[in-house]
Design an enzyme around this catalytic site. Structure first.
Site, mmCIF file in Angstrom:
data_model
loop_
_atom_site.group_PDB
_atom_site.id
_atom_site.type_symbol
_atom_site.label_atom_id
_atom_site.label_comp_id
_atom_site.label_asym_id
_atom_site.label_seq_id
_atom_site.Cartn_x
_atom_site.Cartn_y
_atom_site.Cartn_z
ATOM 1 C CG PHE A 1 -0.371 0.443 2.502
ATOM 2 C CD1 PHE A 1 -0.567 1.726 2.971
ATOM 3 C CD2 PHE A 1 0.360 -0.442 3.296
ATOM 4 C CE1 PHE A 1 -0.054 2.140 4.200
ATOM 5 C CE2 PHE A 1 0.875 -0.047 4.507
ATOM 6 C CZ PHE A 1 0.681 1.253 4.960
ATOM 7 C CE LYS A 2 3.617 1.371 4.831
ATOM 8 N NZ LYS A 2 4.884 1.165 5.496
ATOM 9 C CG ASP A 3 4.180 0.532 -4.356
ATOM 10 O OD1 ASP A 3 5.328 0.994 -4.227
ATOM 11 O OD2 ASP A 3 3.957 -0.692 -4.491
ATOM 12 C CG LEU B 1 6.138 6.170 -0.310
ATOM 13 C CD1 LEU B 1 6.778 4.954 0.325
ATOM 14 C CD2 LEU B 1 6.934 7.415 0.043
ATOM 15 C CB THR C 1 8.094 2.701 4.488
ATOM 16 O OG1 THR C 1 6.782 2.830 5.030
ATOM 17 C CG2 THR C 1 8.621 4.095 4.183
#
Length: 465
Positions: free
Chosen positions: A111-113, A116, A145
């Site tokens: 989900f960090k994509d 980011l 992350t």
């Protein structure tokens, strides 16, 4: 839109300034000086919008004059064009009231994509016409992350990234997604310690004038407000597809550093009808104790199959305490400084009671995690990662009389051993990262001390002129 520090003593900045700064100079976190609100009609108007158009509608009030809507749309189109699903964050139905929001279709399968990929482009855009020193990004990761941030900024001009991860405490896939990226601006550091220690080292470097004065530091952890702004979007995107604003929606969120669930809190403050946000944790249950008992006291971190939750200091919790405590920066600075000294504090009545308006919590052990993984596999043929399983277990134990959405925060192939133990099935890596274990790794292992890590970075980062 202006941004203020949770500790009240840092300069007020616009969105561009807050994005490039990351952490506030007084040790606090930047938050908007007010919450923008969307009317029910505006929320209803998101029905049928693409993910990019939803992102523009939700994020524009936070960005203000830092970007035009046309510029924002172009950046979002570029960021989300790298995702493997046209919906970017698609919903899957598990049974009559249980849904999963798949947030792992980006390039590093987490989900960090979602945040980011956009943050990397924002850095590049804001630095384009900037005559200042190159940006030195210093971050800590409990797994996802780091890989998402490195992918987002690898090879970009005027940016160097130094990413700390706890040695031996991330999965093989997570580590390799960081350490096999061969770009001259990428530096991976394994520290002999846990994630909380890595995070504390990052904050110490930001707060040390002798170090931070030499470099133009910024952050990619969820202490950077721009990351949370991007994460607010998928709450709106999912809720509208399940009937909002005409009916409320509940969300269960795997929670470690509190950024993902705080984005849901922001969505609620903006007017999205969220019945409750479940803060789902593993046995490292400081957030569960804080929300259920008002006791925010750290304990020894227990390594588990859900490393992104193996945390005892959740940085973004400070943002919630600030908002619920009357936005009194002086009072919160004193409260947080007390916690940093004693590693324990009590929430005030206003903080504890205010949190209960939006949040409930649950702590799920390894057995509960495995049962949720088996249930998803047996009832829907779905393989889910251990973090998602923690949240699904909490979701299935709750009932709010409305659709329940569990946030699926990582692809199951990032944790193949845990998935196979629970389900008997081994998830395969998607073909776009299928050669991951054939790539050569490059990283350095350092003692978890300020001197060792800061010296390593100082030798390689570009100082201010």
């Amino acid at each position: 839109m202006r941004y203020i520090s949770t500790r009240g003593a840092a300069p007020t900045l616009d969105f561009r300034g807050a994005t490039l700064a990351g952490l506030a100079s007084d040790g606090g976190l930047y938050v908007p000086d007010h919450w923008p609100t969307l009317t029910p009609e505006q929320i209803a108007g998101m029905a049928g919008l693409s993910y990019v158009d939803t992102a523009v509608a939700v994020m524009a009030p936070f960005i203000g004059d830092s970007l035009s809507q046309e510029e924002l749309r172009a950046l979002c189109t570029q960021a989300y064009g790298r995702f493997s699903h046209a919906a970017v964050t698609p919903l899957r139905q598990l049974d009559h009231d249980q849904w999963v929001l798949e947030l792992f279709h980006g390039p590093t399968l987490a989900f960090k994509d979602v945040a980011l990929q956009l943050l990397g482009l924002l850095f590049e855009r804001f630095l384009k016409d900037d005559d200042g020193a190159p940006l030195t990004i210093v971050g800590a990761t409990s797994g996802d992350t780091g890989s998402a941030a490195i992918d987002a900024v690898a090879g970009r001009e005027k940016i160097d990234i130094f990413m700390l991860h706890p040695a031996g405490r991330v999965s093989d896939v997570q580590r390799r997604q960081m350490t096999t990226v061969r770009a001259p601006n990428v530096h991976n550091i394994a520290i002999r310690g846990d994630f909380d220690t890595a995070q504390a080292l990052v904050k110490a470097m930001f707060n040390d004038p002798a170090f931070s004065g030499r470099f133009r530091l910024s952050a990619v952890n969820s202490i950077n407000w721009a990351r949370l702004t991007a994460q607010v979007v998928y709450y709106f995107y999912a809720a509208v597809r399940l009937g909002a604003p005409g009916r409320p929606i509940a969300f269960s969120v795997p929670t470690g550093n509190f950024g993902d669930v705080f984005a849901g809190y922001v969505a609620a403050r903006m007017g999205l009808p969220i019945e409750r946000l479940i803060v789902a944790t593993n046995v490292n249950d400081i957030l569960h104790r804080a929300l259920s008992q008002g006791d925010y006291s750290s304990a020894t971190v227990v390594p588990t199959a859900t490393p992104s939750m193996d945390i005892q200091v959740s940085s973004n919790f400070e943002r919630l305490l600030f908002d619920l405590g009357g936005r009194d920066g002086v009072a919160l600075a004193s409260q947080m400084q007390g916690f940093e000294t004693s590693r324990a504090m009590r929430l005030t009545n206003a903080q504890h009671g205010g949190a209960a308006t939006h949040l409930v919590s649950a702590s799920v052990d390894a057995d509960g995690m495995a049962l949720a993984m088996r249930w998803a596999n047996e009832h829907g043929g779905d393989l889910i990662d251990p973090h998602t399983a923690i949240a699904l277990s909490a979701a299935r134990a709750s009932s709010f009389g409305c659709p329940m959405v569990t946030l699926a925060t990582a692809h199951p192939a990032k944790f193949p051993e845990a998935v196979e133990r629970a389900t008997g099935r081994s998830p395969a890596l998607p073909t776009r990262v299928g050669d991951l274990f054939e790539r050569e790794e490059s990283f350095v292992t350092l003692d978890a001390t300020f001197d060792a890590v800061s010296a390593y970075i100082a030798e390689r980062a570009t100082p201010r002129s």
